[in-house]
Each structure stands twice: as C-alpha cells, then as structure tokens.
Motif scaffolding. Structure first.
Motif, mmCIF file in Angstrom:
data_model
loop_
_atom_site.group_PDB
_atom_site.id
_atom_site.type_symbol
_atom_site.label_atom_id
_atom_site.label_comp_id
_atom_site.label_asym_id
_atom_site.label_seq_id
_atom_site.Cartn_x
_atom_site.Cartn_y
_atom_site.Cartn_z
ATOM 1 N N LEU A 10 1.085 -0.740 6.250
ATOM 2 C CA LEU A 10 0.407 -0.517 4.975
ATOM 3 C C LEU A 10 0.346 0.960 4.577
ATOM 4 N N LEU A 11 0.632 1.856 5.516
ATOM 5 C CA LEU A 11 0.654 3.285 5.193
ATOM 6 C C LEU A 11 1.739 3.625 4.177
ATOM 7 N N SER A 12 2.836 2.888 4.195
ATOM 8 C CA SER A 12 3.959 3.183 3.290
ATOM 9 C C SER A 12 4.321 1.994 2.396
ATOM 10 N N THR A 13 3.404 1.039 2.295
ATOM 11 C CA THR A 13 3.677 -0.178 1.538
ATOM 12 C C THR A 13 2.597 -0.382 0.478
ATOM 13 N N PRO A 14 2.980 -0.501 -0.789
ATOM 14 C CA PRO A 14 1.967 -0.793 -1.803
ATOM 15 C C PRO A 14 1.337 -2.150 -1.519
ATOM 16 N N HIS A 15 0.029 -2.210 -1.641
ATOM 17 C CA HIS A 15 -0.679 -3.450 -1.331
ATOM 18 C C HIS A 15 -2.003 -3.506 -2.072
ATOM 19 N N LEU A 16 -2.556 -4.682 -2.140
ATOM 20 C CA LEU A 16 -3.900 -4.920 -2.652
ATOM 21 C C LEU A 16 -4.703 -5.558 -1.540
ATOM 22 N N GLU A 17 -5.940 -5.158 -1.386
ATOM 23 C CA GLU A 17 -6.796 -5.753 -0.365
ATOM 24 C C GLU A 17 -7.430 -7.018 -0.916
ATOM 25 N N TRP A 18 -7.465 -8.046 -0.070
ATOM 26 C CA TRP A 18 -8.094 -9.317 -0.411
ATOM 27 C C TRP A 18 -8.813 -9.807 0.835
ATOM 28 N N ASN A 19 -10.138 -9.647 0.861
ATOM 29 C CA ASN A 19 -10.949 -9.950 2.032
ATOM 30 C C ASN A 19 -10.393 -9.183 3.238
ATOM 31 N N ASP A 20 -10.058 -9.850 4.344
ATOM 32 C CA ASP A 20 -9.518 -9.122 5.512
ATOM 33 C C ASP A 20 -7.993 -9.089 5.498
ATOM 34 N N LEU A 21 -7.403 -9.413 4.359
ATOM 35 C CA LEU A 21 -5.953 -9.474 4.229
ATOM 36 C C LEU A 21 -5.458 -8.380 3.284
ATOM 37 N N ALA A 22 -4.160 -8.165 3.309
ATOM 38 C CA ALA A 22 -3.520 -7.255 2.363
ATOM 39 C C ALA A 22 -2.375 -8.010 1.704
ATOM 40 N N ILE A 23 -2.330 -7.946 0.400
ATOM 41 C CA ILE A 23 -1.250 -8.569 -0.360
ATOM 42 C C ILE A 23 -0.133 -7.538 -0.464
ATOM 43 N N ILE A 24 1.031 -7.876 0.071
ATOM 44 C CA ILE A 24 2.196 -6.997 -0.022
ATOM 45 C C ILE A 24 3.218 -7.659 -0.941
ATOM 46 N N PHE A 25 4.231 -6.913 -1.314
ATOM 47 C CA PHE A 25 5.173 -7.399 -2.313
ATOM 48 C C PHE A 25 6.603 -7.348 -1.792
ATOM 49 N N TYR A 26 7.382 -8.336 -2.216
ATOM 50 C CA TYR A 26 8.804 -8.398 -1.893
ATOM 51 C C TYR A 26 9.590 -8.478 -3.194
#
Length: 178
Positions: A10-26
């Motif tokens: 997640l340091l180099s990946t755009p993401h959104l936080e959702w509870n204890d998860l992170a939404i990443i994109f492909y």
C-alpha cells in the motif's frame, strides 16, 4: 486486501480504506481462456494518467460490475450435528477470482438482504469470495470472527487472506457496520 498484512504494498499503491481492508485497483485488459489479463495500478500510473484515487474509484464503481458481474451461489449451512440448517450465500464475480470486491457493488447487499428478508452477516472469507448469511439476531460478532479465523487458517493461502472480522449489513440503513 487486508490493510495490516499489505502495508508494504500500500506504500506505492493507490487505495481507499474500508474498515480493516484496503480497496486497490487493477487495469483490466480482457480475458484469456485461463483468466484475466490485468495489472495492479500503482502510484506512478496516477501521475501518468493525471488521475486521483477518487477518479479511480468512480471509474471502478462503474466499470467493474459490468466487466466482472457478481454472482451469488446458495449453499446450506451445516449445524453441529451435520444437518443442513440455514442458507448461506457465496458472493463472488463470474470469474470467481478477486470476487470479494462485489460487496462494494451498488445495490448488491440490498438485493441479497431483500432475498433473505433481513440484515446480513458478511464473512470476508478471502479476496476471491465473501460468505453471507442472514443475521439471526443477537449475533456474537466475535464468534463469527473466530469461525472466520479457523476457515482462513485451513485455507492455507495467506496471500488470499482478507479479514478476521465479520461485518453486519443493516438493511434499513443500507449500510455495512463492524
């Protein structure tokens, strides 16, 4: 993905936080006989494309349900005597890969809660699928989290691990809560 277990990613990946998860994109190129052709969107892609994380979310929210429609598979729960006791749904996408994100599709949880006529317990089994059962009321969410830990330990695939938490979807609020 699990936020805690993917800190480095997640340091180099755009993401959104959702509870204890992170939404990443492909970025999805298409499909082959053996699966999808895609690549993980990284921070430098945002610069190249002149996009923000918010832009990615808006596009993913619109495109992903069309590219990878959800499917719900009904199975029956088994009680301590080995009898079938309650319906359970497995929510995933048509590829049955990275399908846990379907819980974020607009209206999907409401559709399932209407079908089950009640609030839902959401058990994020792995990045590939989510287990959903009707909330029987007065549920001990810690007990569900314990069951979830057992299931994910038996799976033996740490890279597929999603969460040790169970969530609740409250139909009257159209909202997921921890």
């Amino acid at each position: 993905v699990n936020k805690e277990k993917n800190k480095n990613l997640l340091l180099s990946t755009p993401h959104l936080e959702w509870n204890d998860l992170a939404i990443i994109f492909y970025f999805h190129f298409g499909e082959l006989q053996n699966g999808r052709v895609r690549f993980l969107v990284e921070d430098y892609h945002l610069e190249l494309w002149n996009k923000t994380v918010s832009d990615l979310w808006k596009e993913a929210e619109q495109n992903t349900p069309q590219l990878l429609p959800h499917q719900t598979l009904c199975v029956k729960g088994i009680d301590e005597k080995g009898n079938l006791s309650f319906p359970m749904y497995i929510l995933t996408n048509r590829m049955m890969s990275d399908g846990a994100g379907c819980i974020l599709y607009q209206g999907v949880l409401k559709e399932i809660s209407d079908l089950m006529d009640g609030d839902l317990i959401i058990i994020p089994n792995s990045v590939d699928e989510t287990f959903i059962i009707k909330d029987p009321g007065n549920v001990d969410m810690e007990e569900f989290a314990f069951i979830l830990r057992i299931v994910t330990q038996m799976d033996g695939k740490p890279e597929k691990f999603l969460s040790n938490k169970a969530y609740k979807y409250v139909r009257s609020l159209d909202k997921v809560i921890c």
